[in-house]
Design an enzyme around this catalytic site. Structure first.
Site, short mmCIF file in Angstrom:
data_model
loop_
_atom_site.label_atom_id
_atom_site.label_comp_id
_atom_site.label_asym_id
_atom_site.label_seq_id
_atom_site.Cartn_x
_atom_site.Cartn_y
_atom_site.Cartn_z
N ASP A 236 -29.85 -10.68 75.66
CA ASP A 236 -29.93 -9.78 74.50
C ASP A 236 -29.92 -10.52 73.17
O ASP A 236 -30.35 -9.98 72.16
CB ASP A 236 -28.80 -8.76 74.55
CG ASP A 236 -29.01 -7.73 75.65
OD1 ASP A 236 -30.11 -7.72 76.25
OD2 ASP A 236 -28.10 -6.93 75.91
N GLY B 67 -31.10 -14.08 72.89
CA GLY B 67 -32.26 -14.94 72.85
C GLY B 67 -33.59 -14.26 73.07
O GLY B 67 -34.62 -14.77 72.63
N ASN C 286 -31.03 0.72 76.49
CA ASN C 286 -30.14 1.76 77.01
C ASN C 286 -28.67 1.49 76.71
O ASN C 286 -27.85 2.42 76.72
CB ASN C 286 -30.33 1.91 78.52
CG ASN C 286 -30.15 0.59 79.26
OD1 ASN C 286 -30.84 -0.39 78.97
ND2 ASN C 286 -29.24 0.55 80.22
N TYR C 287 -28.32 0.22 76.46
CA TYR C 287 -26.91 -0.12 76.25
C TYR C 287 -26.58 -0.29 74.77
O TYR C 287 -27.43 -0.69 73.97
CB TYR C 287 -26.54 -1.41 77.00
CG TYR C 287 -25.93 -1.17 78.36
CD1 TYR C 287 -24.65 -0.63 78.48
CD2 TYR C 287 -26.62 -1.47 79.53
CE1 TYR C 287 -24.07 -0.40 79.71
CE2 TYR C 287 -26.05 -1.24 80.78
CZ TYR C 287 -24.78 -0.71 80.86
OH TYR C 287 -24.21 -0.49 82.09
N ASP D 42 -16.57 -23.21 67.40
CA ASP D 42 -16.56 -24.55 66.81
C ASP D 42 -15.16 -24.77 66.26
O ASP D 42 -14.83 -24.40 65.14
CB ASP D 42 -17.63 -24.62 65.72
CG ASP D 42 -17.72 -25.99 65.05
OD1 ASP D 42 -16.94 -26.89 65.45
OD2 ASP D 42 -18.54 -26.15 64.14
N GLU E 124 -17.57 -34.33 78.58
CA GLU E 124 -18.29 -33.07 78.76
C GLU E 124 -18.48 -32.73 80.23
O GLU E 124 -18.50 -31.55 80.61
CB GLU E 124 -19.64 -33.16 78.05
CG GLU E 124 -19.51 -33.21 76.53
CD GLU E 124 -20.84 -33.43 75.83
OE1 GLU E 124 -21.04 -32.84 74.75
OE2 GLU E 124 -21.65 -34.23 76.34
N TYR F 208 -26.85 -29.86 76.85
CA TYR F 208 -25.87 -30.41 75.91
C TYR F 208 -24.82 -31.24 76.66
O TYR F 208 -24.55 -32.39 76.32
CB TYR F 208 -25.15 -29.30 75.15
CG TYR F 208 -26.02 -28.29 74.44
CD1 TYR F 208 -27.33 -28.58 74.08
CD2 TYR F 208 -25.51 -27.03 74.11
CE1 TYR F 208 -28.11 -27.64 73.42
CE2 TYR F 208 -26.28 -26.09 73.45
CZ TYR F 208 -27.58 -26.39 73.11
OH TYR F 208 -28.35 -25.46 72.47
N ASP G 282 -14.63 -33.98 67.10
CA ASP G 282 -15.10 -32.66 66.66
C ASP G 282 -15.75 -31.98 67.85
O ASP G 282 -16.81 -32.42 68.34
CB ASP G 282 -16.09 -32.85 65.51
CG ASP G 282 -16.40 -31.54 64.79
OD1 ASP G 282 -15.96 -30.47 65.25
OD2 ASP G 282 -17.12 -31.58 63.77
N HIS H 184 -20.25 -4.81 86.77
CA HIS H 184 -20.31 -3.36 86.68
C HIS H 184 -20.89 -2.76 87.95
O HIS H 184 -22.07 -2.94 88.26
CB HIS H 184 -21.17 -2.96 85.47
CG HIS H 184 -21.03 -1.53 85.07
ND1 HIS H 184 -21.76 -0.95 84.06
CD2 HIS H 184 -20.22 -0.54 85.56
CE1 HIS H 184 -21.42 0.32 83.94
NE2 HIS H 184 -20.50 0.59 84.84
#
Length: 643
Positions: A297, A299, A380-381, A439, A479, A569, A580, A591
Site C-alpha cells: 500500500d 510502494g 476496500n480497507y 532512525d 547487520e 541493505y 548511527d 486476519h
C-alpha cells in the site's frame, strides 16, 4: 515565478515548490502529455547539516513514467538553482512506478471491450456491464514472459445492484483478467469453476440491513476549558517535555522528525525520523484467480496521497488541531489534502497510584498522551496510524484497520483458505504487515541494539528452591546478526542503547522496543511474495544509517521481482555496534475474517511500544500535579490525601 520556500530544511514541500519542480522538468523537455509523476518528495538533507543549523538547498525527487512505452526515469532537481541533479532511466527488470488514478478507468475500459472477458461474465449471468464495477489491482511479479517491460494490472469484477450498493457483497468470482496497460489489451483470462454471484445485500447504511439505529447512547462531552497544553510552531509540536517536527509526503504520509524530550532543561534526542516505510497485504487463497493477490500500500499505491480529510466529531473528538498536507498528483501538480493530520490530547487513565498505610498517604496521578494521527483509504480497507507520546516518556504506534474485507465467491464445503461471511460470500485469509522505520538517536547518534530474553534457571546449589529466573543480553553487532524474530515465550525485547553516555547508576541510557510478536509473513519461503516482501519475514532488522535506504521493500516496488530493500541493505554486512543505526520493525495482523467483520469491519489494532529504560534517572512524572488546572476544590482531596 516567486517561489514560496518552506522555512526549515525538513518541512514538507509547499504547493509553490511542487509547481517549481514541475516547471523545471517541463523546461527541460521531460514532461509531455503522456508523462505521469510518482513519488514526488523532498530529498531530505544530511542529518548533520540539519543538526548544525546549516542552510541547504531544497532538492525534490520523482519517478517520471512515459505511459506510451512504460519507460520510468528517476529525477532529482535542485529547486534553488533549477539544476537537474539526477536523470536515470530504470531498467526493465527494476520494477515500475506505482499505480496511477487513471489506471482504474483504463483497466475497466480494456476488459469491457474484450470479447473473452464479456463472455466469462455472461457464464455467471452478468450481461449488463453498466452495473459491473471493476478493480484494477497491482499485479505482482510472476513468471509471465509477456509481462516484462510493460505496466500490468490484474482486474477483478463486482456487481452493483444500485448506485449506492456495497459492491464487495457481490464479487463476480472465478474470472480474472491480466491486462497490459501499456499496449491497452487483455493478455489472458483466468477462470475457475466458481460461477455464482452472491446476492445478499452488504449495504451497511441500508436500514433493512442494519436495523433501526439505537437510541440508548448518551452524549460524552470532551472539553478543555482552558485550551490545549501544546503549541505548534512551524510544524514543531511542543507538549509537556516533548518536541517533534511533523512532516508529510505522498508516499509514506505522516513522518516524525527530531523527536526529543526535555529532561530538566537538557534536550535529549530519541528518534531522528520515524515513519511507516512499507506495508503489505498478502492473501492466502491459492486458487488461480486469487493466488497472486498481495498489495504494497505504500510502494504500489502511495498511501500518503490517499489520506482522508478528517472531520471533527467523527474522526477526532475534543479540542483538535488539524494540519493540511500538500502532495503532487499524477500530473505533477500540487493537491492540498485538508485536515490530513489530527493532533489532540487524551486522558489515559492512571499514571501512578499508591495508598501507603505506614505514611498515611494516598496519591493518584492521571496519565495523559498527545496523539498525532492520519487515516488513509486504500480500496476496500481503511487504515489509521496513531503516534502516541506519553507523560512518562513512552512512545507508541497504533495502526487501526477497518473498512471492508476483500471478498470472493465462497466455493462451498469446508474451504480451508477463506471463511464464509454471508451466503455464498467468502473472505480469504490474509495478513496486514507493516514496517516501521525508526532512525534512532537515543541520546545522540552513537547507538547499538541488544536483544534481551527472559531465562529460566535450573534448580541447583545457586537456586535450591527453583524460584530463580534471570535474563540474557546479547549485543547485535552486525547487520547479519540483527535479523531477528520475536519470542513471546522469552518475553523478548530489543533495547536501543547509547554506547557512550551513562545514567546515574552507570548503565547506558536506552529505549526498549516491545513487540506484539504476532506472526511474520506466512507465505512459503520460495514464494514470489516472500522475495518481494522479505522485510516481513523478520520482526527486527537493524541497519547502519544511509540516506538512500528509506524503503523496506526498495525504492521501486510495483512489479519488482524482489530482493530490494532490507535484504539488499542488510546484505552489506556493516557494523552496527555503536554507530548511527536504523531499526526496522515488522508488526501487524493475521486476519481470519469473522462474521462480525461483515458488512463493515470494526477496528482491529496492531502496533508496538518504545519505553525508556535507564534513560531517566528516576520516574520523570513525579512533578505531575494531583489536579490539573484551577478547578480542583474537593476533587484535589480525592487524588492527594495526607493522613
Amino acid at each position: 515565478m516567486t517561489l514560496t520556500t518552506a522555512q526549515h530544511p525538513l518541512a514538507p514541500l509547499t504547493a509553490d515548490e511542487i509547481d517549481r519542480f514541475r516547471s523545471v522538468l517541463t523546461s527541460l523537455g521531460l514532461v509531455g502529455s503522456s508523462v505521469r509523476f510518482a513519488y514526488v518528495a523532498l530529498v531530505e538533507p544530511d542529518k548533520a547539516d540539519v543538526r548544525a543549523g546549516l542552510s541547504t538547498d531544497r532538492r525534490v525527487s520523482a519517478l517520471l513514467v512515459e505511459l506510451a512505452t512504460a519507460e520510468t526515469r528517476e529525477v532529482v532537481v535542485n529547486l534553488a538553482t533549477g539544476d537537474l541533479l539526477v536523470d536515470r532511466v530504470l531498467g526493465s527488470g527494476a520494477g515500475h512506478a506505482p499505480t496511477f488514478d487513471a489506471d482504474f478507468d483504463l483497466g475497466d475500459a480494456i476488459v469491457k471491450s474484450d470479447a473473452g472477458w464479456v463472455a466469462a461474465l455472461a457464464k455467471r449471468g452478468i450481461t449488463d456491464l453498466e452495473n459491473v464495477r471493476t478493480v484494477s489491482l497491482s499485479a505482482g511479479s510472476f513468471d509471465y514472459a509477456d509481462e516484462v517491460g510493460i505496466r500490468v494490472t490484474r482486474v477483478l469484477a463486482f456487481y452493483s445492484q444500485y448506485p449506492s450498493d456495497s459492491v464487495w457483497a457481490h464479487p463476480i468470482d472465478g474470472v480474472l483478467a491480466h491486462v497490459d496497460l501499456t499496449n491497452q489489451r487483455v493478455l489472458r483470462i483466468v477462470e475457475t469453476d466458481v460461477t455464482h454471484v452472491p446476492a445478499e445485500s452488504g449495504d451497511y447504511l441500508d436500514p433493512a440491513v442494519r436495523g433501526p439505529e439505537r437510541t440508548s447512547l448518551k452524549p460524552i462531552e470532551i472539553s478543555q476549558p482552558e485550551g490545549v497544553s501544546f503549541t505548534l510552531d512551524d510544524n514543531v509540536l511542543s507538549w509537556e517535555n516533548w518536541s517533534v517536527r511533523i512532516g508529510f509526503n505522498g508516499r509514506e504520509g505522516l513522518t516524525l522528525h527530531n523527536l526529543a524530550f526535555d529532561d530538566h532543561g537538557v534536550t535529549r534526542s530519541i528518534i531522528d525520523r520515524a515513519s511507516i516505510s512499507e506495508m503489505v497485504v498478502p492473501y492466502g487463497d491459492p486458487t488461480p484467480t486469487h493466488n497472486w493477490q498481495n498489495y504494497f500500500d505504500v510502494g504500489e499505491y502511495q498511501f500518503g496521497r490517499l489520506a482522508n480529510s478528517l472531520e471533527l466529531g467523527c474522526d477526532c473528538v475534543g479540542d483538535i488541531t488539524y494540519l493540511d498536507a500538500v502532495v503532487a498528483n499524477d500530473f505533477g501538480y500540487p493537491t492540498t489534502l485538508k485536515n490530513a493530520i489530527c493532533i489532540h490530547e487524551e486522558d489515559y487513565g492512571i499514571l501512578w497510584k499508591h495508598s501507603d498505610g505506614f505514611a498515611g498517604t494516598s496519591e493518584t496521578r492521571r496519565q495523559r498522551r498527545i496523539v498525532i494521527s492520519f487515516f488513509v483509504t486504500v480500496g476496500n480497507y481503511d487504515y489509521g496510524f496513531y503516534w502516541y507520546l506519553y507523560l512518562d516518556g513512552t512512545i507508541q504506534l497504533e495502526a487501526k484497520a477497518t473498512g471492508i474485507v476483500f471478498t470472493s465467491g465462497y466455493p462451498g464445503g469446508d474451504y480451508p483458505y477463506a471463511n464464509e461471511i454471508a451466503p455464498g460470500l467468502g473472505a480469504p485469509f490474509h495478513q496486514h504487515l507493516f514496517s516501521a522505520r525508526l532512525d534512532m538517536a537515543v541520546d545522540g547518534p552513537t547507538n547499538a541494539v541488544e536483544e534481551i530474553d527472559a531465562e529460566r534457571v535450573a534448580m541447583g546449589p545457586g537456586n535450591p528452591l527453583g524460584n530463580a529466573f534471570t535474563r540474557t543480553v546479547t549485543r547485535l553487532r552486525t547487520e547479519a546478526e540483527a535479523q531477528r524474530v520475536a519470542a513471546s515465550d522469552k518475553a523478548r525485547v530489543w533495547a536501543v542503547v547509547n554506547t557512550e553516555t551513562t545514567n546515574r547508576m552507570g548503565g547506558h541510557p536506552a529505549y526498549v522496543l516491545y513487540p506484539e510478536g504476532q506472526p511474520t509473513l506466512l507465505a512459503a519461503d520460495e514464494s514470489s511474495i516472500a522475495k518481494r516482501a522479505a522485510f516481513a519475514t523478520k520482526h527486527l532488522w537493524v541497519t547502519r544509517f544511509h540516506e538512500d535506504e528509506l524503503w523496506a521493500s526498495g525504492a521501486v516496488v510495483n512489479q519488482h521481482p524482489g530482493g530490494g530493500g532490507l535484504p539488499a541493505y542488510a546484505g552489506r554486512g556493516r557494523d552496527i555496534d555503536g554507530t548511527d543505526i536504523v531499526v526496522w520493525h515488522t508488526f501487524g495482523l493475521t486476519h481470519f475474517p469473522r462474521l462480525e467483520d461483515w458488512p463493515i469491519m470494526p477496528v482491529d489494532y496492531a502496533g508496538f511500544t518504545l519505553k525508556p529504560h535507564g534513560f531517566f534517572d528516576r520516574n520523570p512524572t513525579l512533578d505531575v500535579p494531583a489536579v490539573i488546572g484551577g478547578h480542583g476544590g474537593a476533587e484535589a482531596d480525592h487524588c492527594a490525601h495526607h493522613g
